[in-house]
Design an enzyme around this catalytic site. Structure first.
Site, mmCIF file in Angstrom:
data_model
loop_
_atom_site.group_PDB
_atom_site.id
_atom_site.type_symbol
_atom_site.label_atom_id
_atom_site.label_comp_id
_atom_site.label_asym_id
_atom_site.label_seq_id
_atom_site.Cartn_x
_atom_site.Cartn_y
_atom_site.Cartn_z
ATOM 1 C CD GLU A 116 61.678 5.086 -0.703
ATOM 2 O OE1 GLU A 116 60.593 4.681 -0.273
ATOM 3 O OE2 GLU A 116 61.851 6.245 -1.124
ATOM 4 C CG HIS A 119 58.313 3.296 3.030
ATOM 5 N ND1 HIS A 119 58.496 4.400 2.237
ATOM 6 C CD2 HIS A 119 58.505 3.725 4.309
ATOM 7 C CE1 HIS A 119 58.774 5.461 2.996
ATOM 8 N NE2 HIS A 119 58.800 5.058 4.259
ATOM 9 C CE1 TYR A 123 52.562 0.548 1.287
ATOM 10 C CE2 TYR A 123 54.722 0.097 0.357
ATOM 11 C CZ TYR A 123 53.703 0.972 0.625
ATOM 12 O OH TYR A 123 53.813 2.283 0.242
ATOM 13 C CD GLU A 180 60.146 9.470 -2.870
ATOM 14 O OE1 GLU A 180 59.177 9.451 -2.096
ATOM 15 O OE2 GLU A 180 61.045 8.603 -2.859
ATOM 16 C CG HIS A 216 61.879 9.796 0.792
ATOM 17 N ND1 HIS A 216 61.327 8.540 0.728
ATOM 18 C CD2 HIS A 216 62.631 9.812 1.927
ATOM 19 C CE1 HIS A 216 61.712 7.835 1.782
ATOM 20 N NE2 HIS A 216 62.495 8.578 2.521
HETATM 21 FE FE LIG Z 1 58.684 4.865 0.150
HETATM 22 FE FE LIG Z 2 60.394 7.614 -1.016
#
Ligand SMILES: [Fe+2]
Ligand SMILES: [Fe+2]
Length: 337
Positions: A116, A119, A123, A180, A216
């Protein structure tokens, strides 16, 4: 903190460790898993490791500038919301992990936390290349619809995360299934609809979507099912789980329809969005052993777009060849409780 939280030589055997409750010894032994799915998901997450720098974002600003005004707004509002989801999920996972007991499930969550964060980094890398990072990350301050969706997601996370009962742990897991499995999906679809116009964004979302949907979501579906199997759960708790996913559907559709009405782009209708989100919600309910409760229709165009981009082989011809071969491992069984 009690030292037994770290080392408890008189704790229960590792194969007896439940997700919630009990007294683990403190050892993480990947060769002795009570569940198997936890180790399989851990291995798959590990095999799928990728880094934002692997996505080509060199032309992102040039490509973004060529989008129509509505497409630019969709792009910004989508990333503004998706980036919140990952920030919130990292924090939620840390809280859920602290309340859980089984050490291998916790280790798997640790790796998910890392993903996460990855991620969130992706971004930042993408939006920095696009030249609008600060603007996008601040949109929640100026947009009521965005702020409302973020607020409702955070309230669902916060509602049951005090660990006082196994019923609350189950509902906390439900909040993660929603995140998710529901809250990302229209956002993914929007970026895939922009598709070839912004290949940097599209490829970044491909990698993120694979993590969310291939590992996930199965992780938290298994956690939900396992908590339910290992404990006596109140009927009213299951009713609340149904209410939570109904709320999630409404939250997702409210924001999706807002974007569609404010910034119409080709090919998106209210009906398409509703059918898509309802079908996803039914699928998530089935994944956790509950009954589908939403109107079911044929697989929609948006669902097909998302599924198409989960296909491992498609990216192979791209510039990721070295890493993506690992995705072939996704055929291993993630659901063998
Ligand atoms: Fe994520
Ligand atoms: Fe996730």
């Amino acid at each position: 903190m009690n030292s037994k939280n770290y080392y408890n030589p008189n704790g229960e055997d590792i194969l007896d460790e439940k997700i919630f409750g009990g007294k683990p010894t403190g050892f993480v032994d990947f060769n002795r898993s009570r569940y198997k799915w936890d180790v399989n998901i851990y291995d798959l997450m590990n095999a799928n490791t990728w880094f934002p720098s692997e996505v080509n974002t060199v032309n992102e600003k040039k490509n973004f500038d060529q989008l129509s005004d509505n497409e630019q707004s969709i792009y910004k509002m989508t990333f503004a919301q998706l980036s919140f989801n990952d920030s919130a999920q990292e924090e939620y996972l840390s809280d859920f992990r602290r309340l859980a007991t089984n050490r291998l499930v916790k280790s798997t969550i640790s790796l998910q936390i890392m993903q996460e964060v990855n991620h969130s980094k992706s971004y930042a890398v993408l939006l920095d290349a696009c030249g609008n990072s600060e603007e996008v990350f601040n949109l929640y301050k100026y947009n009521d619809a965005l702020n409302t969706k973020n607020q409702k997601i955070s309230e669902q996370f916060a509602s049951y995360i005090d660990g006082n009962s196994v019923d609350k742990m189950l509902l906390s897991a439900m909040a993660s299934v929603n995140l998710e499995g529901i809250y990302f999906l229209l956002g993914f679809s929007y970026i895939y609809l922009l598709g070839d116009k912004v290949p940097g964004a599209r490829d970044m979302i491909k990698f993120i979507a694979r993590d969310e949907l291939n590992t996930h979501l199965p992780l938290f579906s298994n956690i939900y099912k396992t908590i339910q199997k290992e404990n006596k759960i109140e009927t009213s708790t299951i009713d609340t789980a149904y209410t939570m996913i109904t709320d999630a559907v409404n939250i997702e559709l409210e924001y999706g329809k807002y974007l569609m009405n404010q910034y119409p782009i080709m090919g998106v209708t209210e009906s398409l969005m509703e059918r898509t989100v309802h079908n996803y919600a039914n699928d998530r309910l089935k994944k956790i052993g509950l009954n589908p409760i939403f109107p079911q229709t044929d697989t929609t165009y948006l669902q097909k777009l998302v599924t198409k981009h989960l296909n491992m082989n498609e990216v192979k011809s791209n510039f990721f060849e070295g890493n993506v071969a690992n995705y072939a491992k996704s055929s291993i069984n993630l659901d063998d409780f």
